[in-house]
Design an enzyme around this catalytic site. Structure first.
Site, PDB file in Angstrom:
ATOM      1  N   SER A  53     -12.943   4.319   4.625  1.00  0.00           N
ATOM      2  CA  SER A  53     -13.577   3.927   5.890  1.00  0.00           C
ATOM      3  C   SER A  53     -14.813   4.782   6.133  1.00  0.00           C
ATOM      4  O   SER A  53     -14.846   5.962   5.771  1.00  0.00           O
ATOM      5  CB  SER A  53     -12.595   4.096   7.056  1.00  0.00           C
TER       6      SER A  53
ATOM      7  N   ASP B 188       0.849  -1.198   0.000  1.00  0.00           N
ATOM      8  CA  ASP B 188       0.000   0.000   0.000  1.00  0.00           C
ATOM      9  C   ASP B 188       0.889   1.254   0.000  1.00  0.00           C
ATOM     10  O   ASP B 188       1.791   1.382   0.844  1.00  0.00           O
ATOM     11  CB  ASP B 188      -0.863  -0.049   1.281  1.00  0.00           C
ATOM     12  N   HIS B 189       0.644   2.159  -0.931  1.00  0.00           N
ATOM     13  CA  HIS B 189       1.362   3.443  -1.001  1.00  0.00           C
ATOM     14  C   HIS B 189       2.887   3.323  -1.025  1.00  0.00           C
ATOM     15  O   HIS B 189       3.582   4.002  -0.253  1.00  0.00           O
ATOM     16  CB  HIS B 189       0.963   4.352   0.183  1.00  0.00           C
TER      17      HIS B 189
ATOM     18  N   ASN C 250     -10.235   0.443  -0.267  1.00  0.00           N
ATOM     19  CA  ASN C 250      -9.242   0.361   0.810  1.00  0.00           C
ATOM     20  C   ASN C 250      -9.833   0.756   2.162  1.00  0.00           C
ATOM     21  O   ASN C 250     -10.377   1.863   2.294  1.00  0.00           O
ATOM     22  CB  ASN C 250      -8.095   1.324   0.517  1.00  0.00           C
ATOM     23  N   ILE C 251      -9.669  -0.128   3.124  1.00  0.00           N
ATOM     24  CA  ILE C 251     -10.228   0.139   4.459  1.00  0.00           C
ATOM     25  C   ILE C 251      -9.187  -0.188   5.521  1.00  0.00           C
ATOM     26  O   ILE C 251      -8.705  -1.314   5.611  1.00  0.00           O
ATOM     27  CB  ILE C 251     -11.510  -0.705   4.681  1.00  0.00           C
ATOM     28  N   ASP C 252      -8.852   0.801   6.298  1.00  0.00           N
ATOM     29  CA  ASP C 252      -7.914   0.615   7.406  1.00  0.00           C
ATOM     30  C   ASP C 252      -8.491   1.224   8.690  1.00  0.00           C
ATOM     31  O   ASP C 252      -8.627   0.548   9.715  1.00  0.00           O
ATOM     32  CB  ASP C 252      -6.567   1.264   7.052  1.00  0.00           C
ATOM     33  N   SER C 253      -8.860   2.502   8.633  1.00  0.00           N
ATOM     34  CA  SER C 253      -9.286   3.206   9.851  1.00  0.00           C
ATOM     35  C   SER C 253     -10.432   2.499  10.589  1.00  0.00           C
ATOM     36  O   SER C 253     -10.442   2.448  11.821  1.00  0.00           O
ATOM     37  CB  SER C 253      -9.702   4.638   9.511  1.00  0.00           C
TER      38      SER C 253
ATOM     39  N   ASP D  30       2.895   4.920  -5.507  1.00  0.00           N
ATOM     40  CA  ASP D  30       2.169   6.184  -5.322  1.00  0.00           C
ATOM     41  C   ASP D  30       3.138   7.340  -5.576  1.00  0.00           C
ATOM     42  O   ASP D  30       3.813   7.821  -4.675  1.00  0.00           O
ATOM     43  CB  ASP D  30       1.588   6.250  -3.907  1.00  0.00           C
TER      44      ASP D  30
HETATM   45  P1  13P Z   1      -9.027   4.770   5.528  1.00  0.00           P
HETATM   46  O1  13P Z   1      -8.138   5.605   6.392  1.00  0.00           O
HETATM   47  O2  13P Z   1     -10.259   5.519   5.123  1.00  0.00           O
HETATM   48  O3  13P Z   1      -9.351   3.454   6.134  1.00  0.00           O
HETATM   49  O4  13P Z   1      -8.228   4.487   4.147  1.00  0.00           O
HETATM   50  C1  13P Z   1      -7.285   3.454   4.077  1.00  0.00           C
HETATM   51  C2  13P Z   1      -6.485   3.503   2.827  1.00  0.00           C
HETATM   52  O5  13P Z   1      -6.797   4.166   1.861  1.00  0.00           O
HETATM   53  C3  13P Z   1      -5.270   2.679   2.788  1.00  0.00           C
HETATM   54  O6  13P Z   1      -4.535   2.864   1.622  1.00  0.00           O
HETATM   55  O1  G3H Z   2      -3.281   4.828   3.689  1.00  0.00           O
HETATM   56  C1  G3H Z   2      -2.705   4.558   4.731  1.00  0.00           C
HETATM   57  C2  G3H Z   2      -3.086   3.347   5.508  1.00  0.00           C
HETATM   58  O2  G3H Z   2      -4.164   3.606   6.360  1.00  0.00           O
HETATM   59  C3  G3H Z   2      -1.893   2.823   6.237  1.00  0.00           C
HETATM   60  O3  G3H Z   2      -1.543   3.654   7.286  1.00  0.00           O
HETATM   61  O4  G3H Z   2       0.864   4.211   6.942  1.00  0.00           O
HETATM   62  O5  G3H Z   2      -0.193   4.339   9.220  1.00  0.00           O
HETATM   63  O6  G3H Z   2       0.248   2.125   8.162  1.00  0.00           O
HETATM   64  P1  G3H Z   2      -0.053   3.588   7.943  1.00  0.00           P
HETATM   65 ZN    ZN Z   3      -4.593   4.835   0.822  1.00  0.00          ZN
END
Ligand code: 13P
Ligand code: G3H
Ligand code: ZN
Length: 309
Positions: free
Chosen positions: A214, A82-83, A254-257, A104
């Site tokens: 999210s 990711d990124h 993409n879902i993390d938060s 990215d």
């Molecule tokens: P959120 O912070 O909305 O979950 O996005 C996560 C994300 O885009 C990870 O690349």
């Molecule tokens: O887009 C970012 C993701 O939520 C990952 O976050 O860089 O804190 O691991 P992080």
């Molecule tokens: Zn992202």
């Protein structure tokens, strides 16, 4: 079944008007919670690792945990960077067994973004790995930014054909108003579906990726605040907007938060209610279950990828 790349997943998702969930992973409990949910819902899955996650847990640990998840679940799982912000980190992940990487370079000029992305695509494709790139800029789409600058951060539909043709990239992350983290909108949530529609017309059958997706589920924010936290004004993307995006060209969400919120709410609640406990397994078991529940909800009610294995 070994780790897969996302080619087949995205083709089916595009044709079936649903999206694949890409969930960020940092440790064993998060991986297990996500994979348990996907297993119960027979959902294809993308597990993604940021540079920060690699620094926190080490590449080799995450790799082995994800390999264990593939073997244990039998699910089609892609492991994605990711990124990635440079050719070097993408190369390191490709060499280290990832099946998908994001380069990215969206903070660079258009031509530099093309050059860096193309370099990653050439290296990745020779090794069966797929590449996601970003056009437009997610971060910086804030209320404080003036309208013209704000517009400049959205993906320009007039650039997408040239970008995809020159780079050979497999999927494209676009900026239509989402942003990372738990504080996405101050007022009403607004996504530029008109931009998504235009991009979809220009790139028929091409998989689009939505970052910052999210929903910032209010129940979790309330639970965090009830048990000693302080998260005023957290606001995310409404689920119906995500469902709409998933029914269009968006194939990866993409879902993390939301997973962070679910886990943190669960740990706070457990420790507040059991102040004498100190065995990590006691508070990480409900936390892992909270991850599983939120992921099941996303798979069924937001992404629509349940039963698609
Ligand atoms: P959120 O912070 O909305 O979950 O996005 C996560 C994300 O885009 C990870 O690349
Ligand atoms: O887009 C970012 C993701 O939520 C990952 O976050 O860089 O804190 O691991 P992080
Ligand atoms: Zn992202």
């Amino acid at each position: 079944m070994p780790l897969v790349n996302t080619k087949e997943m995205f083709k089916k998702a595009y044709e079936g008007n649903y999206a694949i969930g890409a969930f960020n992973v940092n440790n064993m409990e998060i991986i297990q919670g996500i994979v348990d949910a996907a297993k119960e819902e027979s959902a294809p899955l993308i597990l993604q690792v940021s540079a920060g996650a690699r620094k926190y847990a080490k590449h080799i640990y995450l790799m082995k945990l994800v390999e264990a998840a593939v073997e244990d679940s039998g699910l089609p799982i892609a492991l994605h960077l990711d990124h990635g912000d440079s050719f070097e980190i993408c190369k390191s992940c490709i060499d280290g067994g990832f099946t998908s990487v994001m380069i990215d370079a969206s903070h660079h000029s258009f031509d530099e973004n093309v050059e860096i992305t193309k370099q990653v695509v050439e290296y990745a494709h020779e090794r069966g790995v797929v590449v996601e790139a970003e056009l437009g800029r997610l971060a910086g789409i804030e209320d404080a930014v003036s309208v013209s600058e704000k517009d400049a951060a959205y993906t320009d539909p007039n650039q997408v054909i040239e970008f995809v043709e020159r780079t050979g990239v497999d999927s494209l992350a676009i900026a239509i108003g989402t942003s990372h983290g738990a504080f996405k909108f101050k007022g009403e949530a607004q996504l530029r579906f008109d931009i998504l529609e235009e991009i979809q017309k220009k790139l028929p059958s091409f998989p689009i990726v939505l970052h910052g997706a999210s929903s910032v589920i209010p129940e979790y924010v309330e639970m965090i605040n009830k048990f000693g936290g302080d998260m005023p004004g957290a606001k995310g993307v409404p689920e119906e907007m995500l469902r709409k995006a998933a029914s269009m060209a968006v194939c990866k969400i993409n879902i993390d938060s939301d997973l962070r919120l679910a886990m943190t709410a669960s740990v706070r609640k457990y420790l507040a209610e059991n102040p004498s406990h100190f065995d990590p397994r006691q508070y990480l078991s409900p936390a892992r279950l909270a991850i599983k529940e939120i992921v099941k909800h996303k798979l069924v009610h937001v992404l629509g990828c349940n039963g698609k294995v």
